[in-house]
Enzyme design. Structure first.
Site, PDB file in Angstrom:
ATOM      1  N   CYS A  67       2.510  78.639  33.806  1.00  0.00           N
ATOM      2  CA  CYS A  67       3.552  79.633  33.573  1.00  0.00           C
ATOM      3  C   CYS A  67       3.913  79.696  32.084  1.00  0.00           C
ATOM      4  O   CYS A  67       3.382  78.954  31.267  1.00  0.00           O
ATOM      5  CB  CYS A  67       4.785  79.265  34.382  1.00  0.00           C
ATOM      6  N   ALA A  70       4.971  76.498  30.594  1.00  0.00           N
ATOM      7  CA  ALA A  70       3.819  75.639  30.313  1.00  0.00           C
ATOM      8  C   ALA A  70       3.175  76.035  28.994  1.00  0.00           C
ATOM      9  O   ALA A  70       2.760  75.181  28.200  1.00  0.00           O
ATOM     10  CB  ALA A  70       2.805  75.706  31.445  1.00  0.00           C
ATOM     11  N   ARG A 101      -1.001  66.466  28.230  1.00  0.00           N
ATOM     12  CA  ARG A 101      -1.908  67.411  27.559  1.00  0.00           C
ATOM     13  C   ARG A 101      -2.794  66.805  26.502  1.00  0.00           C
ATOM     14  O   ARG A 101      -3.690  67.442  26.002  1.00  0.00           O
ATOM     15  CB  ARG A 101      -1.128  68.609  26.984  1.00  0.00           C
ATOM     16  N   HIS A 199       3.016  81.471  25.131  1.00  0.00           N
ATOM     17  CA  HIS A 199       2.518  81.371  23.758  1.00  0.00           C
ATOM     18  C   HIS A 199       3.164  82.445  22.899  1.00  0.00           C
ATOM     19  O   HIS A 199       3.646  82.182  21.799  1.00  0.00           O
ATOM     20  CB  HIS A 199       0.997  81.577  23.703  1.00  0.00           C
TER      21      HIS A 199
END
Lengths: 481, 487, 487, 481
Positions: A67, A70, A101, A199
């Site tokens: 999402c 994230a 990550r 982003h």
């Protein structure tokens, strides 16, 4: 390894389309209609993307997508090492994204880096009464307990947006009271269709709150550059940065792998932005180009061919010193890379790979596999846009299958049909594929290894791919009884 | 940027500042500040309800977990289970987005049910919610009813569903709610007057250790007690690699779960894991109902065995008696390697009680005891355990504190080891003491979830792991003249 | 002291000399000198025959091990078993002394039989010899016959006896001889034409891991194959602690052992452990006879399972198939932590073959392979295994070399880990690499002998132990910036 | 803790004799006759030993005894750190005694200490043709590979003596050829009745080959002493030596714990020998007294009372400086020891102990237990002589059972009857006793702990005894079902 007209024996446009059609048969009509445009045989000659993308995930299909939160927390913000990143809302989102990550960091955790889980841990009452007050207090506690933090990002989780909290206002107040950058990022998970919007929102926030707020203390040089869209997964940035320095460039900031807030804030002063992960950060390159006139260049540091190509593209933008350095570096490393190829290619030649990842890997790593003698017979992205697929066509062999936001059902079908020798995808796909007896590498996270970028990275990559494909353990999958 | 702002230059954290603060965060002064926190939570040792709910939904035959909410939530839950078990964790979501906030999630839910049913051919679907529908107040009951009416799923297709708001409780509460719904759904209309399956329904509770489930089943087999383990993940998350991917390996048979309402005995383990489920069972299930502590350590394992013996009128089998004896043998043989060692322990309530029991039985000190989602009731239970032993007298209990609190405790008042999960590894490194990964999640070691911690075999496993590690440390850190052949 | 000798003063080893030699012993030059040794043996990885013989004598129901020789020998054997198993090891000796050299040991033997029979009420006695009677040439056959005649033991009381000279072979040969004698004694006159027990006689060979024996029995139970495990130490050396000391816990029932001569199948495991016994069995036992490799690793476990299936006309049970799949799953999940890692391995022949198999299956390199009591035949078998894999190509085999040789190998041509027993710990420390204690003896860790290494569960156990240790090392030695949550 | 007239409730001469008689019932007549004199109620008033000892072990009774080789290798020679000790004969004896006694050592193994297994690994052909030639070669290989070794001991195993090898001759030759002390020790396991003869033979060998061959380089002082019969088990010597130095003495040599050959060789120059393990080394004290006029004193460093007593006995032999030092040391440590007692005594008071060990422990540790409030209700030795038992009577309470070379059968019977709360014995007894639910400590080897001697040792001792007796694990021995 030319990027045109590569064909894979047995793969034609027709065979691929047939495979796709078969995979779609199981869908109800509506679902099939929605999914069909996302799957296609590659057409390297076409001028536009062969598949649709950046659409809402079809409900119920078992997508691997994340999402907006994230994309903001995991991808863009998380790697900035000297900031505290607050997962604002319930406990889960921050917990799941805590340490998962592999964006590696310099510094001492809790002192000068903050690779931890900070959350406001929303309770029922915060939903009812709002969390702004709690947030304000939390920010001041953060400042007190982590005095070296250069700033704080506040990353909204779903409830925050839904209950109408105003984190922007709280952040504004906090900046004043705490004399510290506090950056609100409205990256609630329900926004957009994937991590991609996260982003974008994060980029915008950097634009609005960070960029231009600092300048580098040392004098400018013509060789000052920034590395954009490089997240230091498995130490990639630590492989790439020295390489760029070896050709004479000053890497003033990395966005955002092992990143530092103030360096990012001063990036408007560099002379060139090199962008690795186009998907997650092209926005900012464009902003810096428009606002500060900084040119940008897409590069690919996976495998010696792409490294060579990228270094020469960079050199073309600089003076002879850099150009000479680049040739020296290539001359120095190419034999080493050849040695790597000589070692592993005999064991990997002709092996088939399928990829399904995010960001840039589904296209950027294709050449690296090919240098090891392997054919990539399928590729796709979790959260790409059309421009990603445009860039992918040329990298992939003709008629190989391209899949966008592939469902687990489709992936399984494709794998059954293509029987690849390796799949490179994420943790959610890993064990499914391995149960099928298919060697696998996590290509989001380099499967706990790395770096894979740069010269140093290619050696590790080649070793890992060999290990995955040729591990004798695969011999035992089929029971003799 | 305002034009009149003075240029601010990039600064670096100086090594001096870094060292100073690095020392400071280990001090009593820092600990006090740290414990004064009211709003900020750092490194909590629990996560949100839906994760537990998903574990349940995986654990029934042919059942597809279904997240009503954002697909990102589903990705997080699945990844967590993938990493811990190193196994697939197939689950769908209905991928709600912004429009859900306006129109509600019914359309998403319906489309998702239709697709998931067609693609993944489940025998049952287990729906649970993440934040969004909880905040906007979606009515799952109505949505599912409508889905049946509209034919997205067959009328009689079993769908369980639970509200599992992330801003309330932790993963164990989501587990409880989903389990309750699964049982309600499966047993609906199955209660038959006069019928008794003769079986034990065993509810291990929110446990991420597949070895524990296998161990329960082995124990019951030794007893010869017919049993249905409810929410049995043992084959689900420990399936063979043989070249065939199975979407639904193992899990509690739906038929058995349905018939569990006519069971002879229904036993939940762990006082804290399945309270709502247990309370519903008491009102609805035939037979006897009881709740026992999770059988960590000898005493709680004894209680488990004796209760089984009593309920089913069978003596504890000789094989288990011998196992008990071997476990006690392992304890006495190794007690000197752990005696009086101090431990920091954290985890879910029932596991925590288990650690404390086990450590006290070995003569070790559970010293810092922390639950990041605890309660007064839990605190009382732990204190009662501590009060029962000399080795509990210096212990302190910390409820609703997090791992950053624990770090302060360990750095200012040192211990010999930590029992927890992978998230404790940073404290372990900073304090230079071992971390025993008995809890959930374990992201950084292999197979540990295959090794049971419950029962007598669990005792042996914990003794082996802990004591050998302490011997390792002796061997690794002693000077040459204390490096010995025997230990 | 002669009066004209100049006074010699006490000198100390200088730190300089100490450092110089400490470096020197790690060099190639030293290695060459070390390998040139012809008479001196340093740190051998094997011991003498009677120890193996005693293991056998313990492993039959009610049987008292009896050392014909010095009581000091008995003390040594017993202590060794005590330390390894952390269990009692009751055995007597006839306490021969100097006069034995003159008069022979008959009087001692007779008196000891009388006392031992009265005090420890055995159902059988297993006599084996240490050096003294072997050198002086005592005639056990005659002595025992006389003992019966003189009434020190009843006429029909079973006494097995074996010559187990310490200056010949190693503990595995003593094991073989004693086992042969036990079976000869127990089966004498029991062969019945036409009778077939329908059972498998399983002979695991000289194995000091009680977990392995339990695992064999579990596997056979899963198959539903009735079996007699010959020389079964599982309960003997892993008995419960319940307040009662049992002199003879467990062991192969004498009746079953006696009837084993009428077995359907007799299978020895390990080509090297029980060669004499096997050869006698071939001539004397009913049914089929065969010898399989000790089932370490998948391939050898598969062979074991398939042979069982074939011999008993039963398919490999689903439960074991699933276990196999889970073992392979564990292997693939963890292969990256061990792939291409180099190992130094040493141990008894059959274990050594097992280690090599397992490592090659994992893609690891068995690199220095050493047996301190090996043979050409063993070397050939190992080489054949190595030749079957890419990962065996750089390996070197060292037969009849000792652990001081191994030290030179490891220091001059490093490896990532050692597989051996406690005695390897000094090399492990000097080379700063882990030692996996899979062999015998283990004097410095607890419970390891309870963890099976054979079969699929053995694979999982070895994967877990080895891979997690390599991850430990990564976590322990990496710099801060490479210290990660996941591995 | 007075050493006279201590009585234990319920234990009388009659009750003990009855217990002994009952234990003997199971024996055949001959065995009973042999064993009976080795078992008796203690009579502190008697002038001689209450039991027979140092007799051949009765065959078949399950004795814990070792052999002469064990006494030589394990006890006397093994602890000398700078010598290579060759187990000459078959592989086993050296293997069993390798690293299993906990006589701790300074130095680097294989360089400056040799805590390893050196053997000639006799094969059939060595038995037939003799091993002298092999031995000669082995000695020269040893010298080459271990150049810092100060000497080599050759410890014969059974076959060597039986086949008539002449190791004394080989050693003589080797001394010349290698220019190194090579000491032959004919300690074949069949000699004598227990490890005791091995001690004696070793002592004689030291007398014949070592003592007097060196002198200390530094000037003599009146305070030069040697510590005899101290084997540094669990680091005991490292606790005792500093204590003796604290009272002003110079410990010039330790026999043989962490020992050095040349220091031992110069011991004839000391002014006093303090002997701890009387059994294994009284011979040498007597030799040094006779030959060099060195007085000797038996001391006991277990527990504060005995330490105090021993230090004052030592002080009595020296000048006022030492006397004052001793009082200072006592005054310094006594309160610390009292603190230890205060901590543990409440948890141990009234608990019963049985001991069965070797050397000095069965009498020397009695007082230490008593200081913790415990009663020792039975004691005995593996390989004692009459003089040991004479010394034991006064230490043990009245009528408690004394057993010499106790058989496992007898021990089990006594334990059943007396139900001690702790047994202190060896590894062979440990697990038998634990199976009976009886807490246990290995008192040969301090059960992998230590030191137990000296002030430092008492603290460890008290902690360990408490841990053994009060471990909650014992609660679980009896199953509730």
């Amino acid at each position: 390894m030319s990027s045109t007209a590569r064909k894979i024996e047995g793969i034609t446009k027709e065979s691929t389309q047939e495979m796709i059609d078969k995979a779609l048969e199981a869908y109800p009509e509506k679902g099939r209609k929605k999914r069909a445009p996302h799957l296609a045989p590659n057409d390297p000659g076409a001028s536009s993307a062969c598949v649709k993308s950046n659409r809402k995930t079809v409900p119920g299909v078992m997508s691997a997508r994340g999402c907006a939160y994230a994309g903001a927390k995991g991808v863009v913000w998380g790697p900035i090492r000297d900031m505290v990143h607050v997962s604002h809302g319930p406990v889960g989102c921050g917990w799941y994204s805590w340490g998962t990550r592999r964006n590696m960091m310099t510094g001492i955790t809790g002192v000068s880096n903050f690779a931890m889980q900070f959350t406001s841990d929303f309770q029922e009452k915060d939903i009812v009464y709002g969390g702004d007050k709690k947030l304000m207090q939390l920010l001041s506690e953060t400042k007190e307990l982590f005095p070296l933090a250069k700033g704080i990002s506040v990353l909204s989780e779903c409830p925050v947006g839904l209950i109408g909290d105003d984190i922007n206002n709280v952040a504004r107040q906090a900046v004043k009271e705490l004399d510290l950058p506090v950056i609100p990022c409205n990256c609630e998970g329900f926004r957009g269709v994937s991590q991609s919007l996260g982003h974008h929102i994060s980029n915008d926030t950097i634009r609005d709150h960070i960029i231009g707020t600092r300048e580098f203390a040392e004098p400018e040089t013509p060789y000052d550059i920034a590395l954009i869209g490089e997240y230091n997964i498995g130490g990639d940035a630590w492989s790439v940065k020295p390489m760029l320095e070896e050709i004479g460039l000053n890497v003033k900031a990395v966005w955002t792998g092992d990143g530092q807030l103030e360096h990012i804030a001063a990036t408007h002063k560099v002379k060139l932005n090199l962008i690795h992960c186009y998907r997650s950060m092209n926005y900012m390159c464009k902003v810096m180009e428009e606002k500060y006139g900084i040119p940008w260049l897409e590069i690919n540091f996976f495998g010696p061919s792409k490294i060579r190509e990228s270094l020469r593209k960079i050199a073309a933008l600089f003076d002879d010193t850099i150009k000479e350095n680049v040739e020296k570096v290539i001359a120095k490393y190419d034999p080493m890379m050849q040695a790597v190829i000589d070692e592993y290619r005999p064991r990997l030649d002709g092996k088939k790979v399928m990829l399904y990842v995010g960001g840039l890997r589904p296209r950027h790593t294709v050449s690296a596999y090919e240098e090891l003698g392997m054919d990539v017979v399928g590729s796709g992205y979790e959260f790409a846009h059309g421009d990603d697929y445009e860039r992918t066509s040329a990298e992939m062999p003709e008629a190989t299958v391209i899949y966008d936001d592939v469902s687990e059902y489709e992936l399984e079908e494709f794998v059954h049909k293509l029987r690849p020798d390796l799949v490179g995808s994420g943790i959610k796909e890993k064990y499914l594929l391995q149960k099928m007896g298919i060697p696998f590498r996590q290509m989001h996270s380099w499967d706990y290894s790395g770096p894979y970028e740069g010269y140093k990275g290619f050696e590790v990559f080649a070793r890992d791919i060999d290990m995955a494909v040729n591990s004798p353990t695969w011999k035992f999958v089929k029971s003799p009884f | 940027m305002s034009a009149d702002a003075a240029v601010k230059y990039v600064t670096e954290i100086t090594p001096e500042d870094e060292s100073r603060v690095a020392e400071w965060i280990n001090t009593e002064e820092y600990k006090e500040k740290n414990f004064a926190r009211q709003a900020l939570v750092i490194n909590p040792a629990h996560t949100c309800q839906p994760l537990g709910a998903e574990l349940v939904a995986h654990s029934f035959e042919g059942t597809l977990p279904f997240v009503h909410g954002s697909q990102g939530c589903a990705s997080y839950y699945r990844s967590t289970l993938n990493r811990h078990f190193r196994e697939p964790a197939p689950a769908v979501s209905d991928a709600m987005t912004e429009d859900g906030a306006v129109f509600g999630g019914q359309n998403n839910l319906h489309e998702a049910l239709e697709n998931a049913y067609a693609l993944y051919k489940p025998k049952m679907i287990g729906i649970f919610t993440s934040c969004m529908p909880e905040v906007i107040g979606d009515d799952l009951t109505a949505f599912i009813k409508n889905a049946r009416q509209k034919g997205f799923i067959p009328q009689d297709f079993p769908v369980a569903y639970a509200n599992t708001p992330s801003f309330n409780g932790s993963h164990i509460h989501g587990y409880d709610s989903m389990l309750l719904s699964m049982l309600q759904t499966l047993t609906e209309g199955k209660r038959m007057e006069g019928r008794c399956t003769g079986k034990l329904n065993l509810i291990p509770g929110c446990d991420f250790n597949t070895g524990n489930y296998r161990e329960y089943k082995r124990i019951l087999k030794e007893f010869g007690i017919p049993a249905t383990v409810l929410a049995d993940i043992s084959d689900v998350f420990d399936s063979p690699l043989d070249g065939t991917y199975r979407l639904y390996p193992g899990g509690t048979k739906l038929e058995d779960a349905a018939d569990s309402i006519n069971g002879k005995v229904t036993m939940t383990l762990g006082k804290f894991a399945t309270t709502r489920t247990f309370s519903w069972i008491k009102d609805n299930y035939a037979g006897e109902h009881l709740s026992l502590p999770t059988p960590f350590g000898i005493e709680k394992s004894d209680a488990f065995m004796m209760k089984l013996a009593e309920l089913f009128g069978k003596p504890v089998p000789e094989s288990l008696k011998a196992e008990r004896g071997r476990a006690v043998d392992a304890m006495t043989d190794a007690h000197q390697y752990i005696h009086n060692k101090k431990f920091a322990v954290y985890g879910d309530p029932d596991y925590l009680l288990g650690y404390v029991s086990f450590l006290l039985e070995m003569g070790a000190q559970p010293y810092h005891i922390l639950c990041s989602k605890g309660s007064k009731k839990l605190e009382k239970d732990i204190q009662a355990l501590l009060d029962s032993s000399l080795y509990g007298k210096d212990a302190k209990i910390y409820m609703n504190k997090d791992l950053w609190h624990l770090r302060s405790l360990v750095m200012t008042d040192p211990v010999d080891a930590i029992i927890g999960d992978t998230h404790g590894k940073f404290i372990s490194r900073d304090a230079k003491i071992p971390l025993f990964r008995f809890g959930f999640p374990i992201f950084d070691r292999v197979n540990l979830h295959r090794s049971p911690l419950i029962g007598y075999q669990g005792v042996i496993n914990m003794v082996t792991t802990i004591c050998n590690k302490f011997i390792d440390i002796t061997d690794d850190t002693c000077d040459d003249r204390h490096f010995e052949m025997m230990r």
